[in-house]
Each structure stands twice: as structure tokens, then as C-alpha cells.
Design a protein around this motif. Structure first.
Motif, short mmCIF file in Angstrom:
data_model
loop_
_atom_site.label_atom_id
_atom_site.label_comp_id
_atom_site.label_asym_id
_atom_site.label_seq_id
_atom_site.Cartn_x
_atom_site.Cartn_y
_atom_site.Cartn_z
N ARG A 103 29.14 11.78 -4.64
CA ARG A 103 29.85 12.35 -5.78
C ARG A 103 31.09 13.08 -5.29
N THR A 104 32.09 13.13 -6.13
CA THR A 104 33.29 13.86 -5.78
C THR A 104 33.05 15.36 -5.98
N LEU A 105 33.97 16.14 -5.45
CA LEU A 105 33.80 17.59 -5.53
C LEU A 105 33.86 18.07 -6.97
N PHE A 106 34.73 17.45 -7.79
CA PHE A 106 34.78 17.90 -9.17
C PHE A 106 33.47 17.61 -9.90
N GLU A 107 32.81 16.49 -9.57
CA GLU A 107 31.50 16.22 -10.16
C GLU A 107 30.52 17.33 -9.79
N VAL A 146 40.24 14.35 -14.81
CA VAL A 146 40.46 13.73 -16.12
C VAL A 146 39.45 12.60 -16.35
N GLU A 147 39.20 11.79 -15.31
CA GLU A 147 38.28 10.67 -15.47
C GLU A 147 36.87 11.15 -15.75
N ARG A 148 36.46 12.21 -15.10
CA ARG A 148 35.12 12.76 -15.34
C ARG A 148 34.98 13.23 -16.79
N ARG A 189 36.72 12.20 -19.33
CA ARG A 189 36.78 11.02 -20.20
C ARG A 189 35.41 10.36 -20.31
N ARG A 190 34.71 10.23 -19.16
CA ARG A 190 33.40 9.58 -19.17
C ARG A 190 32.37 10.42 -19.93
N GLU A 191 32.46 11.73 -19.78
CA GLU A 191 31.51 12.59 -20.49
C GLU A 191 31.71 12.48 -22.00
N ARG A 192 32.96 12.42 -22.41
CA ARG A 192 33.22 12.32 -23.85
C ARG A 192 32.79 10.96 -24.38
N ALA A 193 32.87 9.92 -23.53
CA ALA A 193 32.48 8.58 -23.97
C ALA A 193 30.97 8.44 -24.08
N ALA A 194 30.25 9.29 -23.36
CA ALA A 194 28.79 9.21 -23.39
C ALA A 194 28.26 9.90 -24.65
N SER A 195 27.28 9.27 -25.29
CA SER A 195 26.63 9.88 -26.45
C SER A 195 25.19 9.40 -26.52
N GLY A 196 24.28 10.32 -26.76
CA GLY A 196 22.88 9.97 -26.85
C GLY A 196 22.24 9.81 -25.48
N ASP A 197 20.94 9.66 -25.47
CA ASP A 197 20.19 9.56 -24.22
C ASP A 197 20.55 8.32 -23.41
N GLY A 220 25.65 7.26 -17.75
CA GLY A 220 26.57 8.14 -17.04
C GLY A 220 26.02 8.55 -15.70
N MET A 221 24.72 8.84 -15.64
CA MET A 221 24.11 9.22 -14.37
C MET A 221 24.17 8.07 -13.39
N ALA A 222 23.95 6.84 -13.87
CA ALA A 222 23.97 5.69 -12.98
C ALA A 222 25.35 5.45 -12.42
N ALA A 223 26.38 5.87 -13.15
CA ALA A 223 27.74 5.58 -12.74
C ALA A 223 28.36 6.67 -11.88
N GLN A 224 27.59 7.73 -11.58
CA GLN A 224 28.18 8.84 -10.84
C GLN A 224 28.78 8.40 -9.51
N GLY A 225 28.07 7.55 -8.77
CA GLY A 225 28.58 7.11 -7.49
C GLY A 225 29.84 6.28 -7.61
N ASP A 226 30.09 5.69 -8.83
CA ASP A 226 31.28 4.88 -9.03
C ASP A 226 32.55 5.69 -8.82
N MET A 227 32.50 6.99 -9.09
CA MET A 227 33.68 7.83 -8.96
C MET A 227 34.20 7.81 -7.53
N VAL A 228 33.30 7.94 -6.56
CA VAL A 228 33.68 7.90 -5.15
C VAL A 228 34.20 6.52 -4.77
N GLU A 229 33.51 5.48 -5.22
CA GLU A 229 33.92 4.11 -4.90
C GLU A 229 35.31 3.81 -5.47
N GLU A 230 35.59 4.34 -6.65
CA GLU A 230 36.90 4.10 -7.25
C GLU A 230 38.00 4.82 -6.48
#
Length: 450
Positions: free
Chosen positions: A83-87, A321-323, A325-333, A339-349
Motif C-alpha cells: 500500500r502507498t503511504l497515503f493509504e 486524489v486517486e484514493r 476517487r475510489r472511496e467515493r466510487a465504492a458503495s455498499g458492502d 475496494g479492499m481487493a484493489a488496494q495493492g493496485d495503487m502501488v502497481e499503478e
């Protein structure tokens, strides 16, 4: 289904084999060394040497050890958690988001003008019949913008390697030229606090090389392609190179201050203009060639810091900003699980260079460059300068203490959490930066607000 730890390790699987540390991989450390030591840092060290000779040399060495610990913690968070530091900051609560949002906007606005002016000063001295300070400053800002805009991390790293080489060779050359007293230098490694030296000592330990670029180090580690814990040994070698190089700069400038200024009782202006004063002293003593070489080194120092901030802090802002954006796009369980599954994507990106191509990255580049140009032609609004000083003072304690929190919690896989030495060094860094924070806030000219 196996449970992921967030660091590329799956529960029940063997820990990954750590890659062998090798000099051929070194890169992000060069970038952080070129960025973290700006002209103001060199002046602070120079003035300490001019006032106390070699007596505080030990403090400069301890300062490098503190920064090694802090940057290692930043890099280890990125590699161990995926995960990135901002995460990480975001997981501590929304207060970190509010703080960073205000900080990065105000700090970037005022720092942009400061960095452009600092880069312009040596150019005005080198070309006295050329453009004005403001014109050079605008040109430096535009050059930094164009370079970072059109290049990616690999080219950026190569350019910063050239910058660090220029700084290293020129500053060390000048230090040798002034003929250091090796006996006194060795004696300066023994801790001592002469009268009136406490604040200079704290500044040497905490100030030189300690900026927001330490937080950017983890992003540069990912940009290099180091995205998991297998790169830990490589990152640690790279980090040591960064702050050993910083240590050489600091020691060289202290030698220059001790030999050229302390013995002759020459006083310098504070701030970046102190290096212009030193150029004049060098010209009087050693001639125009040595003085001009030093001014070239001054330019490399200032412009390297400008390019590093333009790239590194823009990366952080884009991740911020990307973090959100993703949080706002997430809704519901279901969305939350995605969103949790995609956390590692931030580093890869970050590693894939996607952040450098993003709209937020380029938007922050523009913010660092164009609005601050207005401050070059107007007196800086006093309230803005006060806000900049307060936020800047609080950033390093914020970084040290949040890393201490993150790396001792379940957010970090158990085997990569802090040991006792890391905890001692981070706690000491947090305390030191808090003291410096209080001092800086007290020293601000609050009376100008009323």
C-alpha cells in the motif's frame, strides 16, 4: 480461499526470498538525496560551521542516522504492505486527509515560489548582465515543469544522478580546497554542546535533508519497480546511500564554514543568499574559477530540489486524489470488498507510471509552477507565509509519528513491523521534530498578522 496479507504474501505460504542488495539497483536514494538537501539546508550547516567550527560535526552524523531510519520506515511500509503511504494515513482516520489536503495546497503554492527563486539566485550571480532574478526564476519553473511533464521516472532518475554528481564533486572539491583541519574534525565527532549551540544542534540533526521528500521516497521506490517485500534489502542499501551522500554534503559544508568563515569571523546572510555571500568569499580567496564552480553547485542543489519536489510531491498528490476517487466510487458492502481487493493496485499503478500520466499529477505540477509566479512579482501575503510555516513545521513530526503508529499495528504484516531500534529512532525523530516545530512556530513573525 487463502487470505492475503496485503504484501504479496498469502497466509500459509513461505515468506518470499529477499533479493540480494546490489549497487546496480541504487536509484531512489540518489533522487531523495538530490531533492532533500536544498540550498537552505546547506546554508544552515554552513552557518553552524562558521559559528562553532567542527564542534557540532557529531550532530550532523546523528542527523543522517535519524533520516536513514525515517526513510527506511517509509520504504518498508510500501514494500511490506503493498500500500502507498497515503493509504496508510487514510487508515488512521479522516483527520489525516484534511491535514494533507490543506498542507499540500498551501505548502506547494509558497514552496513553488521559493524553489524558483532559489534556483535563480546563482544564475544571476553567474550572469550579472543577464536577465533579472524574476525572469530566471520563471524560466527555472518552466524548465522543471517541462522536464517532469514529458519524462517518466527512469529519465528523471538519470537526470537526478547527474545533479547529485555535480553537487558531490563541487562541494567536496571546495571543502578540500579550503584545507580541512583533520584533527579538529575528528575531535568534532565527540558530542559537545558549546554555549548557544542547542538550537543549531537540533537543526542539524532534524533539519538537513528532512522534508516532505522523505514521504515521497516510498513512491520513488515503487516507481523504480520495487513493489513487494523481496526488495527490502535492496531498498535498505539504496536508503543508506542516500543519507551517506547527504552526510558527505553536510560534512563538506561544515568544513567550509569552519575553515573559511569561523577562523576569519565572516558572517553570512541567512537563507539562500548566504551561498551568494560565500561565492564572494571564495572569489576573494581562491579566484573566480572556484567561485563560479561553487555557484554551479549551488544551482545544481537548488534546481535538483525543485525537480524532485515537482515530481515526488505531484506523485503523492495524484495518489491522494486517486484514493479519494475510489472511496467515493465504492458503495455498499460489495463495493467495499472490491475496494479492499484493489488496494495493492495503487502501488502497481505507481510502478507502471500511470500516476505520472494522470490528470491530478499534471494538475499539481501546474499548481507548483504558475500560481507561485505571482508571488515572485508581489510581496508574499503575510498570512499565507505564516500558514506555510506552521504547516511545514508540523509535517515532519506528522510523518515520524504516523509511521511509528502504522508500523507497530496490524496494518503491517507481523514479520515486517518495527523492531526496538526502529521504534527508538522513530520516537526520537518524532520528539526532535516536535521540538523544532515549536521553535519554528515561536520564531514566526506573528505580529505581522495584526
Amino acid at each position: 480461499m487463502a487470505e492475503s496479507t496485503g504484501s504479496g504474501i498469502t497466509a500459509g505460504e513461505a515468506e518470499p526470498r529477499l533479493r540480494k542488495a546490489s549497487w546496480k539497483y541504487v536509484g531512489p536514494g540518489i533522487v531523495v538525496a538530490a531533492t532533500g538537501v536544498g540550498a537552505g539546508d546547506l546554508v544552515a550547516t554552513l552557518i553552524a560551521g562558521s559559528k562553532f567550527g567542527y564542534t557540532l560535526l557529531w550532530a550532523a552524523i546523528i542527523g543522517c542516522l535519524v533520516k536513514i531510519s525515517l526513510a527506511e520506515a517509509t520504504g518498508r511500509w510500501h514494500l511490506a504492505t503493498g500500500r502507498t503511504l497515503f493509504e496508510g494515513w487514510r487508515s488512521l482516520g479522516q483527520w489525516t486527509t484534511y491535514y494533507f489536503a490543506v498542507y499540500v495546497v498551501i505548502w506547494g503554492f509558497v514552496y513553488g515560489a521559493t524553489a524558483m527563486s532559489s534556483s535563480a539566485l546563482p544564475l544571476v550571480a553567474l550572469f550579472p548582465d543577464g536577465p533579472s532574478l524574476k525572469t530566471w526564476a520563471v524560466l527555472c519553473g518552466l524548465l522543471g515543469l517541462a522536464f517532469v511533464w514529458f519524462n517518466r521516472y527512469a529519465v528523471f532518475e538519470k537526470a537526478m544522478t547527474v545533479v547529485i554528481g555535480m553537487k558531490f564533486l563541487i562541494v567536496v572539491y571546495v571543502a578540500i580546497r579550503v584545507a580541512p583541519d583533520l584533527g579538529n574534525a575528528v575531535a568534532g565527532l565527540v558530542p559537545a554542546l558549546p554555549d548557544g549551540s542547542l538550537l543549531y544542534t537540533l537543526g542539524l540533526i532534524g533539519g538537513v535533508g528532512g522534508t516532505i521528500t522523505m514521504a515521497a521516497y516510498g513512491y520513488w521506490v515503487n516507481s523504480k519497480g520495487w513493489t513487494d517485500i523481496s526488495w527490502l534489502k535492496v531498498m535498505r542499501l539504496d536508503n543508506r546511500v542516500a543519507y551517506l551522500t547527504t552526510g558527505v554534503f553536510v560534512v563538506a559544508m561544515m568544513i567550509i564554514g569552519a575553515e573559511l568563515l569561523h577562523s576569519t569571523d565572516i558572517a553570512l546572510n541567512s537563507g539562500d543568499r548566504g551561498l551568494i555571500d560565500l561565492g564572494k568569499v571564495l572569489e576573494d580567496k581562491f579566484g573566480a574559477v572556484t567561485a563560479n564552480l561553487f555557484l554551479v553547485g549551488f544551482f545544481a542543489t537548488s534546481f535538483g530540489a525543485l525537480m524532485g519536489v515537482w515530481h515526488g510531491v505531484s506523485l503523492m498528490f495524484a495518489d491522494f486524489v486517486e484514493r479519494l476517487r475510489r472511496e467515493r466510487a465504492a458503495s455498499g458492502d460489495a463495493a467495499a470488498q472490491g475496494g479492499m481487493a484493489a488496494q495493492g493496485d495503487m502501488v502497481e499503478e505507481v510502478a507502471a507510471g500511470k500516476r505520472e500520466k494522470s490528470v491530478p499529477f499534471r494538475a499539481y505540477l501546474l499548481w507548483l509552477t504558475f500560481p507561485p509566479m505571482g508571488l515572485l512579482f508581489l510581496d508574499q501575503p503575510f498570512g499565507l507565509v505564516i500558514a506555510y510555516g506552521v504547516l511545514g513545521a508540523f509535517f515532519m513530526p506528522f510523518l515520524a509519528l504516523t509511521l511509528l503508529w502504522l508500523l507497530n499495528s496490524s496494518r503491517t504484516p507481523k514479520q515486517w513491523r518495527n523492531g526496538w531500534l526502529s521504534n527508538v529512532m522513530l520516537a526520537a525523530a518524532g520528539l526532535l521534530f516536535l521540538i523544532l516545530c515549536v521553535k519554528q512556530i515561536i520564531d514566526l513573525d506573528w505580529g505581522g498578522l495584526f
